[in-house]
Design a protein around this motif. Structure first.
Motif, mmCIF file in Angstrom:
data_model
loop_
_atom_site.group_PDB
_atom_site.id
_atom_site.type_symbol
_atom_site.label_atom_id
_atom_site.label_comp_id
_atom_site.label_asym_id
_atom_site.label_seq_id
_atom_site.Cartn_x
_atom_site.Cartn_y
_atom_site.Cartn_z
ATOM 1 N N PRO A 58 49.450 71.549 37.917
ATOM 2 C CA PRO A 58 48.829 70.644 36.955
ATOM 3 C C PRO A 58 47.663 69.904 37.613
ATOM 4 O O PRO A 58 47.618 69.738 38.827
ATOM 5 C CB PRO A 58 49.958 69.680 36.583
ATOM 6 C CG PRO A 58 50.909 69.728 37.724
ATOM 7 C CD PRO A 58 50.780 71.088 38.338
ATOM 8 N N LYS A 59 46.741 69.482 36.810
ATOM 9 C CA LYS A 59 45.625 68.658 37.275
ATOM 10 C C LYS A 59 46.080 67.200 37.218
ATOM 11 O O LYS A 59 46.839 66.819 36.327
ATOM 12 C CB LYS A 59 44.407 68.895 36.389
ATOM 13 C CG LYS A 59 43.157 68.221 36.880
ATOM 14 C CD LYS A 59 41.946 68.772 36.162
ATOM 15 C CE LYS A 59 40.679 68.067 36.577
ATOM 16 N NZ LYS A 59 40.223 68.386 37.906
ATOM 17 N N HIS A 60 45.617 66.382 38.161
ATOM 18 C CA HIS A 60 45.995 64.974 38.229
ATOM 19 C C HIS A 60 44.772 64.085 38.048
ATOM 20 O O HIS A 60 43.677 64.429 38.490
ATOM 21 C CB HIS A 60 46.658 64.667 39.581
ATOM 22 C CG HIS A 60 47.942 65.383 39.769
ATOM 23 N ND1 HIS A 60 48.012 66.673 40.255
ATOM 24 C CD2 HIS A 60 49.212 65.006 39.524
ATOM 25 C CE1 HIS A 60 49.268 67.056 40.306
ATOM 26 N NE2 HIS A 60 50.018 66.056 39.871
ATOM 27 N N ARG A 61 44.998 62.940 37.414
ATOM 28 C CA ARG A 61 43.927 61.976 37.186
ATOM 29 C C ARG A 61 44.507 60.567 37.204
ATOM 30 O O ARG A 61 45.538 60.316 36.568
ATOM 31 C CB ARG A 61 43.279 62.229 35.819
ATOM 32 C CG ARG A 61 42.175 61.263 35.496
ATOM 33 C CD ARG A 61 41.583 61.555 34.114
ATOM 34 N NE ARG A 61 40.589 60.584 33.795
ATOM 35 C CZ ARG A 61 40.833 59.345 33.362
ATOM 36 N NH1 ARG A 61 42.050 58.934 33.195
ATOM 37 N NH2 ARG A 61 39.850 58.534 33.102
ATOM 38 N N HIS A 66 47.397 52.047 39.662
ATOM 39 C CA HIS A 66 48.764 52.433 40.020
ATOM 40 C C HIS A 66 49.283 53.679 39.309
ATOM 41 O O HIS A 66 50.324 54.189 39.673
ATOM 42 C CB HIS A 66 49.769 51.288 39.781
ATOM 43 C CG HIS A 66 49.359 49.976 40.335
ATOM 44 N ND1 HIS A 66 49.306 49.733 41.688
ATOM 45 C CD2 HIS A 66 48.957 48.845 39.735
ATOM 46 C CE1 HIS A 66 48.903 48.493 41.888
ATOM 47 N NE2 HIS A 66 48.682 47.926 40.724
ATOM 48 N N ILE A 67 48.618 54.166 38.256
ATOM 49 C CA ILE A 67 49.156 55.261 37.439
ATOM 50 C C ILE A 67 48.328 56.538 37.611
ATOM 51 O O ILE A 67 47.114 56.528 37.426
ATOM 52 C CB ILE A 67 49.177 54.889 35.935
ATOM 53 C CG1 ILE A 67 49.966 53.606 35.694
ATOM 54 C CG2 ILE A 67 49.713 56.054 35.092
ATOM 55 C CD1 ILE A 67 51.435 53.683 36.018
ATOM 56 N N THR A 68 49.021 57.634 37.922
ATOM 57 C CA THR A 68 48.403 58.955 37.977
ATOM 58 C C THR A 68 49.097 59.833 36.953
ATOM 59 O O THR A 68 50.322 59.933 36.939
ATOM 60 C CB THR A 68 48.532 59.582 39.381
ATOM 61 O OG1 THR A 68 47.884 58.723 40.316
ATOM 62 C CG2 THR A 68 47.891 60.963 39.420
ATOM 63 N N GLU A 82 53.025 59.261 37.240
ATOM 64 C CA GLU A 82 53.694 58.643 38.371
ATOM 65 C C GLU A 82 53.063 57.277 38.591
ATOM 66 O O GLU A 82 51.862 57.098 38.405
ATOM 67 C CB GLU A 82 53.565 59.507 39.626
ATOM 68 C CG GLU A 82 54.292 60.839 39.468
ATOM 69 C CD GLU A 82 54.182 61.723 40.699
ATOM 70 O OE1 GLU A 82 54.636 61.290 41.774
ATOM 71 O OE2 GLU A 82 53.636 62.827 40.554
ATOM 72 N N ASP A 83 53.902 56.327 38.966
ATOM 73 C CA ASP A 83 53.474 54.956 39.218
ATOM 74 C C ASP A 83 53.680 54.699 40.703
ATOM 75 O O ASP A 83 54.806 54.788 41.199
ATOM 76 C CB ASP A 83 54.320 54.002 38.372
ATOM 77 C CG ASP A 83 53.877 52.555 38.450
ATOM 78 O OD1 ASP A 83 53.359 52.129 39.512
ATOM 79 O OD2 ASP A 83 54.067 51.830 37.466
#
Length: 136
Positions: A58-61, A66-68, A82-83
């Motif tokens: 998956p791509k992450h942003r 604090h949140i991705t 994720e936090d």
């Protein structure tokens, strides 16, 4: 035998296997989740990251401090967040799972951001902010 939940994005380029039961299943009414999905509210299932296997990348942003968030780069399906304040936990969209009917919400979070026309009459606990705590 360990329970396994199977999930994937819309196109199937990214799939998920989560072992065991989630430690939390929560409706979220915050604006960020609404914007990310286009839905009036979303349901998240929280797991220990060690209990989740990803197939495909998956791509992450980073969506806010604090949140991705992750999503499929091919079809755009939102998948997880994720936090950084809750290390080792991952929250996956309940709707991504084939067995979504096994994920029964136990609360509503960010009800002060809830859309006024959405009426909560299910008897679940309603909290003004996020009630996520580090998983013990």
């Amino acid at each position: 035998m360990t329970d396994i939940l199977h999930g994937r994005c819309f196109c199937g380029a990214v799939s998920i296997q989560a072992r065991g039961q989630p430690f939390q299943v929560s409706w979220c009414h915050c604006r960020d989740c609404r914007r990310q999905t286009g839905a009036p509210a979303v349901v998240w299932a929280g797991f220990r990251a060690d209990d989740v296997d990803w197939f495909g990348e998956p791509k992450h942003r980073q969506s806010s401090p604090h949140i991705t968030r992750s999503f499929c780069a091919d079809c755009g399906t939102p998948l997880s967040y994720e936090d950084e304040r809750l290390p080792g936990d991952v929250y996956i969209h309940a709707g991504a799972f084939d067995e979504a009917d096994r994920l029964v919400p136990d609360r509503h979070a960010y009800v002060t951001s809830k859309l006024f026309w959405l009426h909560l009459e299910d008897g679940l606990t309603e909290v003004e902010t996020d009630v996520r705590q580090p998983h013990e």
